[in-house]
Design an enzyme around this catalytic site. Sequence first.
Site, PDB file in Angstrom:
ATOM      1  N   ARG A 173       1.742  -8.593  -2.413  1.00 33.27           N
ATOM      2  CA  ARG A 173       0.609  -9.100  -1.618  1.00 33.27           C
ATOM      3  C   ARG A 173      -0.581  -9.529  -2.478  1.00 33.27           C
ATOM      4  O   ARG A 173      -1.723  -9.379  -2.094  1.00 33.27           O
ATOM      5  CB  ARG A 173       0.162  -8.051  -0.577  1.00 33.27           C
ATOM      6  CG  ARG A 173       1.234  -7.637   0.398  1.00 33.27           C
ATOM      7  CD  ARG A 173       1.653  -8.775   1.319  1.00 33.27           C
ATOM      8  NE  ARG A 173       2.740  -8.339   2.196  1.00 33.27           N
ATOM      9  CZ  ARG A 173       4.039  -8.492   1.929  1.00 33.27           C
ATOM     10  NH1 ARG A 173       4.414  -9.105   0.807  1.00 33.27           N
ATOM     11  NH2 ARG A 173       4.965  -8.070   2.771  1.00 33.27           N
ATOM     12  N   SER A 222      -0.554  -6.738   9.767  1.00 28.31           N
ATOM     13  CA  SER A 222      -0.465  -5.489   9.008  1.00 28.31           C
ATOM     14  C   SER A 222      -1.806  -5.181   8.350  1.00 28.31           C
ATOM     15  O   SER A 222      -2.341  -5.993   7.596  1.00 28.31           O
ATOM     16  CB  SER A 222       0.614  -5.590   7.935  1.00 28.31           C
ATOM     17  OG  SER A 222       1.882  -5.728   8.531  1.00 28.31           O
ATOM     18  N   GLU A 292      -4.688  -4.474   3.424  1.00 34.09           N
ATOM     19  CA  GLU A 292      -3.968  -5.730   3.278  1.00 34.09           C
ATOM     20  C   GLU A 292      -4.774  -6.853   3.932  1.00 34.09           C
ATOM     21  O   GLU A 292      -4.803  -7.974   3.457  1.00 34.09           O
ATOM     22  CB  GLU A 292      -2.572  -5.648   3.909  1.00 34.09           C
ATOM     23  CG  GLU A 292      -1.746  -6.901   3.740  1.00 34.09           C
ATOM     24  CD  GLU A 292      -0.296  -6.726   4.146  1.00 34.09           C
ATOM     25  OE1 GLU A 292       0.278  -7.706   4.651  1.00 34.09           O
ATOM     26  OE2 GLU A 292       0.265  -5.636   3.975  1.00 34.09           O
TER      27      GLU A 292
END
Length: 300
Positions: A173, A222, A292
């Site tokens: 990520r 998320s 995130e």
Amino acid sequence: MAASAESVPTVRGKLTANAPLAPLVWFKSGGAAQWLFEPRDAEDLSAFLAALDPAVPVMALGLGSNLIVRDGGVSGVVVRLGKAFATVEQVDGTTLRCGGGASGILVSSTARDAGIGGLEFLRSIPGTVGGFVRMNGGAYGRETCDILVECDVVLRSGQRKTLSVAELHYTYRHSELPDGAIVIGATFHGHADEPAAIQAEMDRIAASREASQPLRSKTGGSTFKNPDGHKAWQLVDEAGCRGLTMGGAQVSEKHTNFLINTGNATSSDIEALGEEVRRRVREKSGVELQWEIQRVGKAG
């Protein structure tokens, strides 16, 4: 640094002062952009950034799915890539060239029609190509770094540049995309497959998402990265946070790694709830959850 009306360059696209961002993000909360720029094309964007005072901050906005815009809004310029950048074209039997504003659904559907497999996971990520490239977006065992060949960017200076996948130094990520760079296109590579098989995989992914995620809610996707050796949702659940509320924000009952705006949450509510979840997880398991979701702007 703020940008005054006198200091903002002229454009061929659309430039809006004090533009509300809440309608453009999935949480439907947060303040305004000092300036919202929707460039007509890559040349318009490049010329604008080249003429803009280098001290003025610039950020890109895609579908707003993985973002908390704080209630005080965003200084400088927010760049939103519109229809001119929402393109997908087939290069050869296994390669697509995509605009930075193209959605995951458009990319995966075009790949299916072209008989290109390996891009099905993009169907499940509610974002645009620019966001996938920046964040190494991934789901269902695949990540952007698995399919990216190269990306085209406009640097903060206005210079256009093509970066290979190796130059982005991808990790989970995260990419090392230059600060202020805006992804205007990307080349993705898959493998030859039957459209029916690709559609079947896309259907499987869509059904799995529908069953496990609060897709009909005002959410940001998320919330926390999965720590090494752990699932974020499980840590949140074990810390007793399922259904936890703060103001108008709630931890989803359906999937505990999703935060929800139940109707009238401020961005402050949402971010404070996330920090409380992090605190409880740290207290319960000793694991430090990392956001995130991107959080931008000034507190209200």
